[in-house]
Design a protein around this motif. Structure first.
Motif, short mmCIF file in Angstrom:
data_model
loop_
_atom_site.label_atom_id
_atom_site.label_comp_id
_atom_site.label_asym_id
_atom_site.label_seq_id
_atom_site.Cartn_x
_atom_site.Cartn_y
_atom_site.Cartn_z
N TRP A 239 33.49 2.89 32.17
CA TRP A 239 32.79 4.11 32.51
C TRP A 239 32.44 4.89 31.24
O TRP A 239 32.84 4.52 30.13
CB TRP A 239 33.60 4.98 33.47
N LEU A 240 31.66 5.96 31.40
CA LEU A 240 31.12 6.73 30.29
C LEU A 240 31.51 8.19 30.43
O LEU A 240 31.74 8.68 31.54
CB LEU A 240 29.59 6.63 30.27
N SER A 241 31.56 8.89 29.29
CA SER A 241 31.77 10.34 29.33
C SER A 241 31.03 10.98 28.17
O SER A 241 30.65 10.33 27.21
CB SER A 241 33.26 10.67 29.26
N PHE A 242 30.84 12.29 28.28
CA PHE A 242 30.16 13.06 27.24
C PHE A 242 31.18 13.66 26.28
O PHE A 242 32.08 14.38 26.71
CB PHE A 242 29.33 14.19 27.85
N PRO A 243 31.07 13.41 24.96
CA PRO A 243 32.01 13.99 24.00
C PRO A 243 32.08 15.52 24.07
O PRO A 243 33.16 16.10 23.91
CB PRO A 243 31.45 13.53 22.65
N SER A 244 30.94 16.17 24.32
CA SER A 244 30.95 17.64 24.38
C SER A 244 31.81 18.15 25.53
O SER A 244 32.45 19.20 25.42
CB SER A 244 29.52 18.18 24.52
N SER B 175 39.35 20.67 27.12
CA SER B 175 40.55 20.07 27.71
C SER B 175 40.70 20.39 29.20
O SER B 175 41.44 19.71 29.91
CB SER B 175 41.79 20.55 26.96
N TRP B 176 40.00 21.41 29.68
CA TRP B 176 40.10 21.80 31.08
C TRP B 176 39.17 21.00 31.99
O TRP B 176 39.19 21.16 33.21
CB TRP B 176 39.81 23.29 31.23
N LEU B 177 38.38 20.09 31.39
CA LEU B 177 37.38 19.34 32.15
C LEU B 177 37.69 17.85 32.20
O LEU B 177 38.22 17.28 31.24
CB LEU B 177 36.00 19.50 31.51
N MET B 178 37.33 17.21 33.32
CA MET B 178 37.21 15.76 33.43
C MET B 178 35.76 15.46 33.76
O MET B 178 35.21 16.04 34.70
CB MET B 178 38.12 15.22 34.53
N ASN B 179 35.13 14.58 32.97
CA ASN B 179 33.76 14.17 33.27
C ASN B 179 33.66 12.66 33.16
O ASN B 179 34.32 12.05 32.33
CB ASN B 179 32.76 14.86 32.34
N ALA B 180 32.85 12.06 34.03
CA ALA B 180 32.71 10.61 34.00
C ALA B 180 31.39 10.20 34.63
O ALA B 180 30.82 10.92 35.45
CB ALA B 180 33.86 9.95 34.75
N PHE B 181 30.93 9.00 34.23
CA PHE B 181 29.77 8.37 34.84
C PHE B 181 30.08 6.89 34.93
O PHE B 181 30.43 6.25 33.94
CB PHE B 181 28.50 8.61 34.01
N SER B 182 29.95 6.32 36.13
CA SER B 182 30.34 4.93 36.33
C SER B 182 29.28 3.96 35.80
O SER B 182 28.13 4.34 35.54
CB SER B 182 30.59 4.67 37.82
N THR B 183 29.68 2.71 35.65
CA THR B 183 28.76 1.62 35.35
C THR B 183 28.86 0.60 36.50
O THR B 183 29.51 0.86 37.51
CB THR B 183 29.12 0.93 34.02
#
Length: 278
Positions: free
Chosen positions: A23-28, A33-41
């Motif tokens: 999966w992918l995430s945005f470095p920004s 630290s309070w966020l979880m972000n993801a994008f599947s492949t």
């Protein structure tokens, strides 16, 4: 695996692997630290054939519900959230944005959807996983580090023409007091301008800066650029907007693409959550 990046603007995305799940995430967003972000492949699921393997749509035939549920469980475990905490959109290319909370968790996953025509969601409650779905359209991520609020919206050409990014920002301003100057935003993997041919009726709805005429009477449309332009006009500083640099149609082995496969595809998922008590 060859991955073609279509843009050098922004930081791009980071690739992660957990067992077979990629999966992918945005470095920004990762730096918050309070966020979880993801994008599947496409990688790490149990679906087969043209849906192989991480299909996240219950509507794509001939997949079965058990396979899709297992795919949700796998991507959730890889990204450190629970499938039961997901709130699914009901995408019909509107600009309807809904505020959701803990009472909505499981919608579209462990229980039936009780909302229709929802292409965007916002929340300020920890432990609520916003989820929207893609196979060429544009994922729009928003976070307000001051108010600790988030938004996640789906924007195809109709949503972009109707300024879905602005509608989401205004919803966060109205509901949480968010100031766009404080926000960070990201534009996930979507079809690039070189792959997205449209006719005049679609092209005329966009500023000329995002439309390239072709000799065949068609036009090539830059959806990612148009959405970034709307975000900037709405007040988010350009330097606080990240672009993925990944085209779904250029990378059909990595990402599902409706255009590249003539509709024989599964769905990718975008996920965004405020960490904390669940």
């Amino acid at each position: 695996m060859d991955i073609n990046f279509i843009s050098e603007h922004g930081e791009g995305m980071t690739f992660h692997r957990s067992d077979d799940v990629l999966w992918l995430s945005f470095p920004s967003f990762d730096r918050e630290s309070w966020l979880m972000n993801a994008f599947s492949t496409r990688f790490g699921g149990v679906s087969t054939g043209h849906l192989a393997s991480m299909n996240l749509s219950f509507a794509q035939e001939p997949d079965c519900r058990e396979h899709v549920m297992e795919n949700f469980r796998r991507i959730a475990a890889a990204c450190s959230f629970r499938a039961e905490d997901i709130v699914c959109s009901d995408q019909t290319h509107t600009t309807n944005v809904e505020r959701v909370g803990k009472a909505d968790r499981g919608r579209g996953i462990t229980r039936e959807k009780d909302r229709t025509d929802i292409d965007g969601m916002i929340t300020d409650e920890p432990g609520v996983v916003l989820a929207t779905f893609y196979a060429d359209c544009v994922p729009l991520y928003f976070a307000d580090p001051v108010r600790h609020a988030i938004g996640l919206s789906h924007s195809g050409w109709r949503g972009t023409a109707n300024r879905m990014a602005l509608v989401t920002i205004e919803a966060m301003r109205r509901e949480f007091g968010s100031d766009p100057r404080d926000m960070i935003a990201a534009i996930g993997p979507c079809i690039c301008q070189d792959c997205y041919e449209v006719d005049y009726e679609v092209a005329k709805q966009f500023p000329s800066a995002y439309v390239r005429p072709e000799d065949n009477g068609k036009y090539m449309l830059d959806l990612a650029g148009a959405n970034k332009g709307i975000m900037v006009e709405a007040g988010i500083p350009a330097g606080r907007i990240s672009l993925s640099g990944l085209c779904t149609a250029c990378n059909p082995d990595l990402l599902f693409s409706h255009r590249a496969t003539k509709g024989r595809r599964g769905n990718l998922g975008a996920f965004l959550m405020i960490r904390g008590e669940s």
